[in-house]
Design a protein around this motif. Sequence first.
Motif, PDB file in Angstrom:
ATOM      1  N   PHE A 729       0.823  -1.195   0.000  1.00 27.24           N
ATOM      2  CA  PHE A 729       0.000   0.000   0.000  1.00 27.24           C
ATOM      3  C   PHE A 729       0.864   1.255   0.000  1.00 27.24           C
ATOM      4  CE2 PHE A 729      -2.323  -3.454   1.857  1.00 27.24           C
ATOM      5  CZ  PHE A 729      -3.583  -3.359   1.282  1.00 27.24           C
ATOM      6  N   GLU A 730       0.297   2.310  -0.575  1.00 24.55           N
ATOM      7  CA  GLU A 730       0.997   3.582  -0.671  1.00 24.55           C
ATOM      8  C   GLU A 730       0.624   4.490   0.495  1.00 24.55           C
ATOM      9  OE1 GLU A 730       1.643   6.454  -4.381  1.00 24.55           O
ATOM     10  OE2 GLU A 730      -0.373   6.682  -3.503  1.00 24.55           O
ATOM     11  N   ALA A 731       1.645   5.135   1.049  1.00 24.08           N
ATOM     12  CA  ALA A 731       1.418   6.120   2.107  1.00 24.08           C
ATOM     13  C   ALA A 731       2.207   7.376   1.799  1.00 24.08           C
ATOM     14  CB  ALA A 731       1.815   5.551   3.466  1.00 24.08           C
ATOM     15  N   LYS A 732       1.680   8.508   2.210  1.00 25.62           N
ATOM     16  CA  LYS A 732       2.422   9.757   2.106  1.00 25.62           C
ATOM     17  C   LYS A 732       3.156   9.969   3.426  1.00 25.62           C
ATOM     18  CE  LYS A 732      -1.746  12.336   3.423  1.00 25.62           C
ATOM     19  NZ  LYS A 732      -2.730  13.388   3.032  1.00 25.62           N
ATOM     20  N   ILE A 733       4.333  10.577   3.357  1.00 26.48           N
ATOM     21  CA  ILE A 733       5.135  10.760   4.561  1.00 26.48           C
ATOM     22  C   ILE A 733       5.546  12.217   4.728  1.00 26.48           C
ATOM     23  CG2 ILE A 733       5.985   8.389   4.476  1.00 26.48           C
ATOM     24  CD1 ILE A 733       8.695   9.469   3.543  1.00 26.48           C
ATOM     25  N   ASP A 734       5.686  12.614   5.984  1.00 23.05           N
ATOM     26  CA  ASP A 734       6.238  13.918   6.347  1.00 23.05           C
ATOM     27  C   ASP A 734       7.737  13.707   6.535  1.00 23.05           C
ATOM     28  OD1 ASP A 734       7.138  16.225   7.545  1.00 23.05           O
ATOM     29  OD2 ASP A 734       5.741  16.148   9.244  1.00 23.05           O
ATOM     30  N   LYS A 773      -5.649   8.089  -0.216  1.00 22.08           N
ATOM     31  CA  LYS A 773      -7.082   7.808  -0.340  1.00 22.08           C
ATOM     32  C   LYS A 773      -7.347   6.474  -1.017  1.00 22.08           C
ATOM     33  CE  LYS A 773     -11.418   9.807  -2.015  1.00 22.08           C
ATOM     34  NZ  LYS A 773     -12.065  10.940  -2.729  1.00 22.08           N
ATOM     35  N   ASP A 774      -6.590   6.158  -2.055  1.00 22.59           N
ATOM     36  CA  ASP A 774      -6.741   4.877  -2.768  1.00 22.59           C
ATOM     37  C   ASP A 774      -5.369   4.192  -2.760  1.00 22.59           C
ATOM     38  OD1 ASP A 774      -7.714   2.783  -4.260  1.00 22.59           O
ATOM     39  OD2 ASP A 774      -7.546   3.841  -6.178  1.00 22.59           O
ATOM     40  N   PRO A 775      -4.990   3.547  -1.668  1.00 22.18           N
ATOM     41  CA  PRO A 775      -3.578   3.201  -1.443  1.00 22.18           C
ATOM     42  C   PRO A 775      -3.072   1.897  -2.044  1.00 22.18           C
ATOM     43  CG  PRO A 775      -4.847   2.636   0.493  1.00 22.18           C
ATOM     44  CD  PRO A 775      -5.809   3.269  -0.478  1.00 22.18           C
ATOM     45  N   GLY A 779      -1.436  -6.395  -4.932  1.00 21.90           N
ATOM     46  CA  GLY A 779      -1.966  -7.408  -4.046  1.00 21.90           C
ATOM     47  C   GLY A 779      -3.471  -7.319  -3.884  1.00 21.90           C
ATOM     48  N   TYR A 780      -3.994  -8.250  -3.096  1.00 25.81           N
ATOM     49  CA  TYR A 780      -5.449  -8.354  -2.923  1.00 25.81           C
ATOM     50  C   TYR A 780      -5.897  -7.688  -1.626  1.00 25.81           C
ATOM     51  CZ  TYR A 780      -9.987 -10.180  -1.646  1.00 25.81           C
ATOM     52  OH  TYR A 780     -11.304 -10.268  -1.257  1.00 25.81           O
ATOM     53  N   ILE A 781      -7.020  -6.959  -1.712  1.00 24.71           N
ATOM     54  CA  ILE A 781      -7.726  -6.457  -0.545  1.00 24.71           C
ATOM     55  C   ILE A 781      -9.207  -6.384  -0.919  1.00 24.71           C
ATOM     56  CG2 ILE A 781      -7.333  -4.028  -1.171  1.00 24.71           C
ATOM     57  CD1 ILE A 781      -7.287  -3.384   1.849  1.00 24.71           C
ATOM     58  N   SER A 782     -10.063  -6.768   0.000  1.00 20.75           N
ATOM     59  CA  SER A 782     -11.493  -6.719  -0.277  1.00 20.75           C
ATOM     60  C   SER A 782     -11.956  -5.263  -0.341  1.00 20.75           C
ATOM     61  CB  SER A 782     -12.270  -7.470   0.806  1.00 20.75           C
ATOM     62  OG  SER A 782     -12.191  -6.777   2.047  1.00 20.75           O
ATOM     63  N   ILE A 789      -9.190   1.223   4.928  1.00 20.81           N
ATOM     64  CA  ILE A 789      -7.790   1.629   5.077  1.00 20.81           C
ATOM     65  C   ILE A 789      -7.538   3.037   4.562  1.00 20.81           C
ATOM     66  CG2 ILE A 789      -6.962   0.726   2.860  1.00 20.81           C
ATOM     67  CD1 ILE A 789      -4.435  -0.177   4.212  1.00 20.81           C
ATOM     68  N   SER A 790      -8.394   3.521   3.707  1.00 19.52           N
ATOM     69  CA  SER A 790      -8.214   4.840   3.095  1.00 19.52           C
ATOM     70  C   SER A 790      -8.004   5.918   4.152  1.00 19.52           C
ATOM     71  CB  SER A 790      -9.444   5.178   2.245  1.00 19.52           C
ATOM     72  OG  SER A 790      -9.333   6.467   1.704  1.00 19.52           O
ATOM     73  N   ASN A 791      -6.880   6.651   4.025  1.00 18.28           N
ATOM     74  CA  ASN A 791      -6.542   7.791   4.892  1.00 18.28           C
ATOM     75  C   ASN A 791      -6.299   7.430   6.358  1.00 18.28           C
ATOM     76  OD1 ASN A 791      -6.653   9.767   2.808  1.00 18.28           O
ATOM     77  ND2 ASN A 791      -8.885   9.772   2.952  1.00 18.28           N
TER      78      ASN A 791
END
Length: 835
Positions: A729-734, A773-775, A779-782, A789-791
């Motif tokens: 999954f994608e995350a933004k970082i400070d 928001k759409d990370p 891979g699979y996630i329901s 998980i969004s945000n």
Amino acid sequence: MKKLLLFSFLFCTILSAQNKVDLSYYLPQDVTYNNNIPTPESVIGHQVGHWHVTHDKLVQYMYALAESSDRVTIENRGKTFEDRPILLLTITSPTNHQNIDAIREAHIAATNTKTTNNSNRPIVVYQGFSIHGNEPSGANAGLLAAYHLAAAESNDVKELLDNTVILFDPSFNPDGLQRFAYWANTNKSINLSSDPSDREYSEVWPGGRTNHYWFDMNRDWLPVQLPESRARITSFHKWLPNILTDHHEMGSNATFFFQPGIPSRTHPLTPKLNQEITRAIGDYHAKALNKIGSLYYTEESYDDFYYGKGSTFPDINGSIGILFEQASSRGHVQETENGLLTFPFTIRNQFTAALSTLEAAKNMREEILNYQQNFYENARNEGAKEKGKAIVFGDSKDAARTYHLAEILNRHKIKFHEIKQDFTANGKRFKKGYSYIVPKNQKNTRLINAMFEKRTTFQDSLFYDISAWTFPLAFNLDYAEGVSINNLGNEVTNLQQKEGKVTAMSSYAYLMEWHEYYSPKVLNKLLNKDIRAKVALKRFGMNGKDYDYGTILIPVQNQKLKDKDLHAFLTKLAKESHVQIDAVNTGLTSGIDLGSRNFKTVYKPKIALLVGDGISSYDAGEMWHLFDTRYNITITKLDTKSINYAGLSRYNTIIVANTSSLSKNNSEKLKTWTRNGGTIIAYRNAVRWLNSNEFAKLDFKKMKRTAKDISFEQRGDYNGAQVIGGAIFEAKIDRSHPINFGYKNDKIALFRNTTIFMNPSKDSYNNPIQYTKDPILSGYISKPNLDSISNTVPLQIKKLGRGKVVAFTDNTNFRAFWYGTNKLLMNAIFFREEL
């Protein structure tokens, strides 16, 4: 009463009989054996199945076979972490042994060019046993299989050896096998107890399944991070076997499983013909097991999706991978739903499957040789369609992570090149010396696709293992696909790490950027030497270079080492750890000056890692391995049984890898320690433990799921589909936050295999890592989980008294190859004062 006495008599008779099996129980009845070849019992001192063979005795027997039989040669391919040999036997006819190099060369040549005649080439079968140490029936059956192949005098066996080269791996996991054999043998009684509650059937933590650092060895075929894996992958690519078998065990109440697994859970890159051949080979297993009356099943429970498993890795390399799962006695005899399950019975089933594999190989030889040849012919055709395209990957600030991904490619015989010059692709800058480029038009193009693909659509929603392993994301590297091969520089044939250096000698200060993977190793050695170091909380520039957050400052004055000695020590560290340390002669910068309060002192970490009952050995082992083998950081493995009386004040950092609960006394003692100034770092389910024991108030997102239009039969699949078995999954970082020091981009790829979702803090600066928001990247996630998980945030940092609580929802050190997020843990440790 008479019936009870009769049952007791029969029960005792069965248990006594278990100790009296001889070779006739296992071996084919119509075969004679060469008396000059030693039986297992004559070497190891007991009949197969009477005791669990220890690895040292297994080694002793394999060498005895090699010395006595002209059908067997043996090689030691290296050492485990505990210095046990990693053996491989080559078993074939004496004539084939005399021409073994020519046979191998012809076998490999057939995968490189299209030929029409496979009628005279031997088939190559790799047989491997007990990759999980506490699944010992495979390795014990290996004693019998090796003896049978070396000593049997039947025409069938001689014909088999004329037409087959058998690469025989008697123990995939020597350290785990030894650990479990010790447990089973030291808890065995003369009067065997079959009670599942007996101590013999319940190992102490961490159990014998794993290797020295508690890794599941059957997940490392693709990442190749462990010495046992590296030995077998070298053998695999040297020979490219046509069939590879992987002998396992499962729960005691099961029967016997052989592949194929569940059809809908086969990876799409695996050819359909692979599964058809696997099914045809399965007919041989069924026939052999029918003959001895053993129950079995196929096409259920297990799958062929993750290419890092022993039964699936061959499928993307032109081979046929086959998993065997035998119900485990977990000792010498145990009561089960199917009656008394004896250790010899489990061994006989594994031995039977080993022979049925060879029977299938002999009879299907040309078909399977043709399959492999066509696999590579088709792969070459696919590669030719992309002959002008390549994949580039790298990190312009970190040569080490780039190197370690290239190292994996190298182990898998994937060709790659330097880049000709710096260039930009996909919005990323790729720097020469820090990047490699992989042309798609090559033999292993299918393996390249398997390692680099990002997949988010699937035929099935259930997975036996992880659903994503995209390597450049695991390494947190910039990468781009479809780039022109015009960017190719020289092919890399002698891969080397970047040479570390100190740019000059200084009487003022030295600076080390924190981007390089091994910078924590350098910092730790500095602090162990009582050399003062500081970390930059802000960016600055000097001498034409921009220094990022997290840059380490080593002043020259007031150090325990004199100027020349400090320079010599730094030079040694830089070379060992492949980093650059810059000498500077002034404190003035364009930004914060070197004497600024925004340079904070870094203090020596004193780390305890919780282990023992209640802690996941996998997660703890991955961290132990990281500290011990990558960063040379000494830690204390603190057993949960010792917390209550341990002097916790000697530690400033305690790591709780993954636990659902600890005792009330342990929890209170850890909380008091944290409140008094300690930093506690918790992972996965341990974050719920933090919350329930009031270390920190964490806001978990509550999940609402309602199973609509789901039948009773479908309930298991529905619930399984809500599991995140392993995705990216994608995350933004400070980047200004100390937890993110060393990362040059404002996005990061995170591995996740939990459904623990934490809501962000209301203060944005307290959310240094937050999912987009759409990370989903791969891979699979329901759909419900994706919405949930969004945000949300994978990390929360809280204060408790004078201490810190660092909560990660997921493992940042997954399976030793998730290099890209290792630094998050290092930052939590070294910069704990600033979090």
